[in-house]
Design a protein around this motif. Sequence first.
Motif, PDB file in Angstrom:
ATOM      1  N   UNK A 145       0.824  -1.206   0.000  1.00 40.33           N
ATOM      2  CA  UNK A 145       0.000   0.000   0.000  1.00 40.33           C
ATOM      3  C   UNK A 145       0.867   1.268   0.000  1.00 40.33           C
ATOM      4  N   UNK A 146       0.532   2.169  -0.899  1.00 39.77           N
ATOM      5  CA  UNK A 146       1.237   3.450  -1.006  1.00 39.77           C
ATOM      6  C   UNK A 146       0.197   4.532  -1.317  1.00 39.77           C
ATOM      7  N   UNK A 147      -0.754   4.720  -0.387  1.00 34.58           N
ATOM      8  CA  UNK A 147      -1.873   5.624  -0.680  1.00 34.58           C
ATOM      9  C   UNK A 147      -1.470   7.099  -0.659  1.00 34.58           C
ATOM     10  N   UNK A 148      -2.211   7.873  -1.415  1.00 41.60           N
ATOM     11  CA  UNK A 148      -2.115   9.330  -1.316  1.00 41.60           C
ATOM     12  C   UNK A 148      -2.731   9.707   0.039  1.00 41.60           C
ATOM     13  N   UNK A 149      -2.109  10.643   0.759  1.00 42.44           N
ATOM     14  CA  UNK A 149      -2.651  11.054   2.058  1.00 42.44           C
ATOM     15  C   UNK A 149      -2.845  12.562   2.167  1.00 42.44           C
ATOM     16  N   UNK A 150      -2.214  13.327   1.270  1.00 40.75           N
ATOM     17  CA  UNK A 150      -2.365  14.782   1.327  1.00 40.75           C
ATOM     18  C   UNK A 150      -2.180  15.374  -0.059  1.00 40.75           C
ATOM     19  N   UNK A 151      -2.536  16.653  -0.169  1.00 40.79           N
ATOM     20  CA  UNK A 151      -2.354  17.390  -1.416  1.00 40.79           C
ATOM     21  C   UNK A 151      -1.569  18.649  -1.100  1.00 40.79           C
ATOM     22  N   UNK A 152      -0.545  18.905  -1.900  1.00 44.64           N
ATOM     23  CA  UNK A 152       0.225  20.141  -1.775  1.00 44.64           C
ATOM     24  C   UNK A 152      -0.079  21.005  -2.997  1.00 44.64           C
ATOM     25  N   UNK A 153      -0.633  22.185  -2.735  1.00 47.47           N
ATOM     26  CA  UNK A 153      -1.007  23.129  -3.789  1.00 47.47           C
ATOM     27  C   UNK A 153       0.109  24.139  -3.995  1.00 47.47           C
ATOM     28  N   UNK A 154       0.298  24.534  -5.223  1.00 50.55           N
ATOM     29  CA  UNK A 154       1.193  25.631  -5.558  1.00 50.55           C
ATOM     30  C   UNK A 154       0.308  26.699  -6.165  1.00 50.55           C
ATOM     31  N   UNK A 155      -0.168  27.584  -5.313  1.00 53.27           N
ATOM     32  CA  UNK A 155      -1.089  28.622  -5.781  1.00 53.27           C
ATOM     33  C   UNK A 155      -0.322  29.601  -6.657  1.00 53.27           C
ATOM     34  N   UNK A 156      -0.846  29.859  -7.810  1.00 49.92           N
ATOM     35  CA  UNK A 156      -0.228  30.821  -8.708  1.00 49.92           C
ATOM     36  C   UNK A 156      -0.425  32.236  -8.206  1.00 49.92           C
ATOM     37  N   UNK A 157       0.222  33.131  -8.858  1.00 51.42           N
ATOM     38  CA  UNK A 157       0.115  34.535  -8.451  1.00 51.42           C
ATOM     39  C   UNK A 157      -1.018  35.201  -9.221  1.00 51.42           C
ATOM     40  N   UNK A 158      -2.242  34.844  -8.855  1.00 52.15           N
ATOM     41  CA  UNK A 158      -3.413  35.415  -9.518  1.00 52.15           C
ATOM     42  C   UNK A 158      -3.648  36.845  -9.082  1.00 52.15           C
ATOM     43  N   UNK A 159      -3.087  37.203  -7.930  1.00 51.05           N
ATOM     44  CA  UNK A 159      -3.345  38.530  -7.376  1.00 51.05           C
ATOM     45  C   UNK A 159      -4.601  38.557  -6.541  1.00 51.05           C
ATOM     46  N   UNK A 160      -5.328  37.431  -6.480  1.00 49.51           N
ATOM     47  CA  UNK A 160      -6.556  37.368  -5.692  1.00 49.51           C
ATOM     48  C   UNK A 160      -6.249  36.621  -4.403  1.00 49.51           C
ATOM     49  N   UNK A 161      -6.518  37.262  -3.271  1.00 46.97           N
ATOM     50  CA  UNK A 161      -6.264  36.628  -1.984  1.00 46.97           C
ATOM     51  C   UNK A 161      -7.498  36.719  -1.096  1.00 46.97           C
ATOM     52  N   UNK A 162      -7.565  35.803  -0.125  1.00 49.36           N
ATOM     53  CA  UNK A 162      -8.578  35.820   0.916  1.00 49.36           C
ATOM     54  C   UNK A 162      -7.807  35.745   2.223  1.00 49.36           C
ATOM     55  N   UNK A 163      -8.003  36.703   3.090  1.00 47.62           N
ATOM     56  CA  UNK A 163      -7.274  36.763   4.355  1.00 47.62           C
ATOM     57  C   UNK A 163      -5.771  36.661   4.134  1.00 47.62           C
ATOM     58  N   UNK A 164      -5.275  37.236   3.035  1.00 51.86           N
ATOM     59  CA  UNK A 164      -3.846  37.267   2.738  1.00 51.86           C
ATOM     60  C   UNK A 164      -3.293  36.044   2.042  1.00 51.86           C
TER      61      UNK A 164
END
Length: 114
Positions: free
Chosen positions: A60-79
């Motif tokens: 077993x080698x399950x996926x357990x998490x996701x790492x996002x690389x948020x682009x620089x859209x210029x849109x933020x929520x709470x920074x």
Amino acid sequence: MSGTSGSLLDADAVIGCPHGGRVTAAGSPSGGVRIAGAAVATAAHSYVVTGCPHTVDGVPSPCVSVRWTAGSTGITVDGAPVLLDTSAAQCLTAAFVPQGPPVMQTAQRKVTVR
């Protein structure tokens, strides 16, 4: 800023790992920005994968998490940058081995930044 577009991810987005596991936000995404009552997802949120059946050579080698690389859209929520269905991401094992990008099915809530 030049043409970034995609659909906003929110707490109601249906996201899976490439092997059929289910991706959910760890805890409830919070923040002041909501779409139809669901919090807009940001790079500050943690995501976990449950039910991934992936094995390597019978181990077993399950996926357990996701790492996002948020682009620089210029849109933020709470920074924190918002996540779009076009944001780069990888599903990871417990040992942080990349296993492919998540599969997203989002409502069409388009954002365009010019």
